[in-house]
Motif scaffolding. Structure first.
Motif, PDB file in Angstrom:
ATOM      1  N   TRP A   6       6.775 -38.691   4.619  1.00  0.00           N
ATOM      2  CA  TRP A   6       7.054 -39.894   5.005  1.00  0.00           C
ATOM      3  C   TRP A   6       7.580 -41.047   4.156  1.00  0.00           C
ATOM      4  N   GLU A   7       8.514 -41.568   4.792  1.00  0.00           N
ATOM      5  CA  GLU A   7       9.265 -42.740   4.419  1.00  0.00           C
ATOM      6  C   GLU A   7       8.343 -44.054   3.902  1.00  0.00           C
ATOM      7  N   ASP A   8       8.904 -44.884   3.138  1.00  0.00           N
ATOM      8  CA  ASP A   8       8.079 -45.964   2.918  1.00  0.00           C
ATOM      9  C   ASP A   8       7.855 -46.840   4.167  1.00  0.00           C
ATOM     10  N   PRO A   9       6.628 -47.495   4.268  1.00  0.00           N
ATOM     11  CA  PRO A   9       6.186 -48.282   5.571  1.00  0.00           C
ATOM     12  C   PRO A   9       7.554 -49.278   6.094  1.00  0.00           C
ATOM     13  N   CYS A  11       7.963 -52.659   7.429  1.00  0.00           N
ATOM     14  CA  CYS A  11       7.033 -54.090   7.811  1.00  0.00           C
ATOM     15  C   CYS A  11       7.968 -54.968   7.921  1.00  0.00           C
ATOM     16  N   CYS A  17       2.714 -51.941  10.298  1.00  0.00           N
ATOM     17  CA  CYS A  17       3.948 -51.340   9.946  1.00  0.00           C
ATOM     18  C   CYS A  17       3.989 -49.854  10.278  1.00  0.00           C
ATOM     19  N   ARG A  19       5.789 -45.945  10.178  1.00  0.00           N
ATOM     20  CA  ARG A  19       6.535 -44.979   9.166  1.00  0.00           C
ATOM     21  C   ARG A  19       7.356 -43.840   9.782  1.00  0.00           C
ATOM     22  N   ALA A  33       1.513 -47.063  10.125  1.00  0.00           N
ATOM     23  CA  ALA A  33       0.828 -46.932   8.539  1.00  0.00           C
ATOM     24  C   ALA A  33      -0.510 -46.927   8.243  1.00  0.00           C
TER      25      ALA A  33
END
Length: 63
Positions: A6-9, A11, A17, A19, A33
């Protein structure tokens, strides 16, 4: 199922948010997220869920 990286959320000013992720075979996933255990893998389902979330005010930062 392959392990999803997973990439960073992502937002914004909205309430939720999202992902994005990929697995070892290159498949793409999208999830809210905190709900990564139920990612969407079909682009039609992903679009439908995103539209419903936007209409519900959960993803107003994507507009």
């Amino acid at each position: 199922m392959n392990e999803i990286r997973w990439e960073d959320p992502f937002c914004g000013e909205g309430n939720s948010c999202f992902r994005l992720g990929t697995d070892t075979t290159g498949n793409a996933y999208i999830a809210i997220a905190g709900e990564e255990d139920t990612p969407l893998t079909d682009s039609r389902d992903a679009l439908r869920r995103m539209i419903l979330d936007i209409k519900a005010g959960k993803a107003d930062h994507l507009l």
